[in-house]
Scaffold this motif. Structure first.
Motif: not given
Length: 80
Positions: A1-19
């Motif tokens: 059974x699932x025990x935990x979740x690991x980050x793969x990608x997508x955090x700590x980004x910067x971008x313009x509003x609405x993009x």
């Protein structure tokens, strides 16, 4: 059974509003031994900034990875 979740990608980004965020969001679901778990439904949600996700819920692939599709940042500058 699932025990935990690991980050793969997508955090700590910067971008313009609405993009669109430039890195896709992805996480991996693993069991207690660290083995990926396919077929698990994962629900993603926006908690700040009024951005949007292409899919709120998705199922992990054979490598245990879930991706909510495109992430568009909210209309105002700030944390998303």
């Amino acid at each position: 059974p699932p025990a935990r979740v690991e980050k793969v990608s997508g955090d700590v980004q910067q971008g313009g509003a609405g993009t669109a965020a430039f890195l896709p969001i992805a996480l991996r679901v693993v069991d207690a031994a660290g083995i990926p778990v396919p077929g698990v439904t994962v629900t993603f949600g926006v908690t700040a900034g009024l951005g949007t996700l292409a899919q709120g819920a998705t199922v992990t692939d054979p490598q245990g990875v879930a991706r909510p599709g495109a992430w568009t940042l909210g209309p105002a500058a700030g944390t998303n």
